[in-house]
Motif scaffolding. Sequence first.
Motif, PDB file in Angstrom:
ATOM      1  N   LYS A 242       0.900  -1.203   0.015  1.00 60.75           N
ATOM      2  CA  LYS A 242      -0.121   0.103   0.017  1.00 60.75           C
ATOM      3  C   LYS A 242       0.801   1.311   0.000  1.00 60.75           C
ATOM      4  CE  LYS A 242      -4.005  -1.461   2.633  1.00 60.75           C
ATOM      5  NZ  LYS A 242      -4.879  -1.220   3.563  1.00 60.75           N
ATOM      6  N   THR A 243       0.414   2.252  -0.552  1.00 58.80           N
ATOM      7  CA  THR A 243       1.159   3.492  -0.653  1.00 58.80           C
ATOM      8  C   THR A 243       0.988   4.165   0.757  1.00 58.80           C
ATOM      9  OG1 THR A 243       0.451   3.984  -3.021  1.00 58.80           O
ATOM     10  CG2 THR A 243       1.192   5.704  -1.951  1.00 58.80           C
TER      11      THR A 243
ATOM     12  N   ARG B 161       3.039  10.298   1.008  1.00 55.21           N
ATOM     13  CA  ARG B 161       2.165  11.121   0.035  1.00 55.21           C
ATOM     14  C   ARG B 161       1.261  11.707   0.818  1.00 55.21           C
ATOM     15  NH1 ARG B 161      -0.819   8.574  -5.192  1.00 55.21           N
ATOM     16  NH2 ARG B 161      -1.747  10.582  -5.875  1.00 55.21           N
TER      17      ARG B 161
ATOM     18  N   GLU C  97      -5.482   4.626  -0.868  1.00 54.81           N
ATOM     19  CA  GLU C  97      -5.245   3.398   0.211  1.00 54.81           C
ATOM     20  C   GLU C  97      -6.026   1.962  -0.395  1.00 54.81           C
ATOM     21  OE1 GLU C  97      -6.615   4.739   4.078  1.00 54.81           O
ATOM     22  OE2 GLU C  97      -4.353   5.272   4.475  1.00 54.81           O
TER      23      GLU C  97
END
Length: 136
Positions: free
Chosen positions: A4-5, A111, A123
């Motif tokens: 995940k970012t 981010r 997400e």
Amino acid sequence: MIAKTPVAYSQRYYEKTLLDANRFLGLPNPIWSSIVTMMIGLTGWFASGLELARFVIEYWGWLLGVGIVIWGVLKCITPSRRHLKRLALEEHRAEVLRVAKLYGIDPTSVRFVDSEEERRRIEGGASTFSTHPPTS
């Protein structure tokens, strides 16, 4: 495996949220003090039975005083914009550090997003591109 970012809310998001939440019913103090002063003034005018122009001429000092007192009370019970911006910065920094620690990355790699929708989209791994073909 795709990770995940790491996402955190931006400082602007926190500032907007705090400012909106700490205004008295969403309006700035000068507007509220003007509204309440007008309501008190109009009530006094109706009760006095005078013409409006004469009432304003005779009681302008009282109306101004009431407006200043109401503004002062609202100023005392609501936090200043500077204080809210400082709190927003602290909250933003804390979240960035928490997310960076959670993912084990440098805080500069996190981010920032300005809305809850954007955060959910990122997400959730949703693509920024449409899945529908273009229509002609």
